[in-house]
Design an enzyme around this catalytic site. Structure first.
Site, short mmCIF file in Angstrom:
data_model
loop_
_atom_site.label_atom_id
_atom_site.label_comp_id
_atom_site.label_asym_id
_atom_site.label_seq_id
_atom_site.Cartn_x
_atom_site.Cartn_y
_atom_site.Cartn_z
N ASP A 1 17.31 20.84 -8.13
CA ASP A 1 18.80 21.00 -7.63
C ASP A 1 18.77 20.67 -6.25
OD1 ASP A 1 21.58 22.10 -7.80
OD2 ASP A 1 20.92 23.27 -6.01
N GLU B 1 21.51 16.80 -11.35
CA GLU B 1 22.96 16.96 -11.43
C GLU B 1 23.61 15.41 -11.22
OE1 GLU B 1 24.49 20.67 -8.64
OE2 GLU B 1 22.85 19.35 -7.59
N ASP C 1 19.70 28.16 -5.35
CA ASP C 1 19.55 26.83 -5.74
C ASP C 1 18.44 26.81 -6.86
OD1 ASP C 1 21.05 26.01 -3.80
OD2 ASP C 1 19.62 25.94 -2.42
#
Length: 280
Positions: free
Chosen positions: A57, A144, A240
């Protein structure tokens, strides 16, 4: 032998590593560069073991937070900030000079050289990090699917409908662009593809507010930027790290979907879908 330049000597940074297709010679900031575009054959997609996957992330506090609980930070933050402060001072000096004058052009040249330094520092870090991740032997890596254009859009608004927290949003935009997330994903993607492996992009929606233990989705789970505490099962974790765990789970689902379409061959279906959760 180059047209208009004749025979020249050059310093080879590294072997091309493929079949040369085009050669471009450029003069940038007083230095000559030779760019060689080569054709490289990527390996066929390899069979995938679902246990050999990882997720990261990206963020502002930590450049990337891995699903096993480790973090990677940009190590040259202070160095880049000093160069940016120097650029700001040079820009103020240039604003006081007559445009097109010799002193103005000299300042603009120095500003461009400092921007190049920042670009080189960032690219060096991103290349080394993407190569390190690629060398870990993951069959797939999950990131992502970020829309950088929307994330860095200005908050100024219009005269009829002015924006709010414009200065804070402007600072956030600078921080996002400084990190180079999109460039990192592109570098990792082509390096993994050359060895027949995968980079999977998943929708980041709710990944930082979903409990991986009980499945509870609640905005109140995210207590702060760094803290996640589930309101149902009380699981406490770095926010995170939690997001990367949820991304890995979504990435596994995408790999299974590719398998059902015949695009991927699976060696192993993986262990129980409840991924290991690192200690807080």
């Amino acid at each position: 032998m180059l047209p208009g330049l004749g025979s020249i000597h050059y310093r080879k940074h590294r072997p091309p590593g493929g079949i040369p297709k085009t050669v471009t010679v450029k003069k940038e900031l007083g230095k000559w560069y030779i760019y060689v575009q080569v054709k490289v054959e990527a390996q066929e997609p390899r069979p995938v073991d679902l246990n050999k996957g990882a997720a990261g992330d990206v963020g502002i506090v930590h450049f990337i937070s891995m699903n096993e609980g480790t973090f990677v930070d940009f190590p040259h933050f202070e160095k880049v900030r000093k160069i940016e402060n120097k650029i700001g001072e040079l820009q103020r000096q240039a604003a006081a000079k007559k445009k097109g004058s010799r002193r103005y052009r000299r300042l603009q040249f120095r500003i461009a050289k400092d921007w190049r330094k920042i670009t080189n520092i960032r690219k060096d870090f991103l290349h080394k990090l993407s190569r390190h991740i690629e060398s870990q032997g993951y069959d797939y890596f999950v990131v992502e699917d970020l829309n950088m254009k929307n994330m860095t859009a200005s908050a100024k608004g219009t005269i009829a409908s002015p924006g709010r927290n414009v200065r804070a949003k402007s600072g956030l935009n600078r921080s996002i662009l400084r990190m180079g997330w999109y460039t990192f994903v592109c570098m990792l993607e082509y390096k993994m593809r050359l060895s027949g492996r995968f980079v999977i992009k998943v929708n980041p929606r709710n990944t930082s507010i979903t409990c991986p233990k009980c499945g509870n989705v609640d905005k109140q789970n995210r207590r702060s930027q760094a803290e996640f505490k589930c309101t149902k099962c009380l699981l406490t974790l770095n926010a995170d790290t939690l997001a990367s765990i949820n991304q890995l789970r979504a990435g596994r689902a995408q790999m299974l979907a590719l398998c059902s379409k015949g695009e991927v061959t699976l060696l192993s279906w993986g262990e129980d879908e409840n991924l290991p959760i690192p200690a807080p």
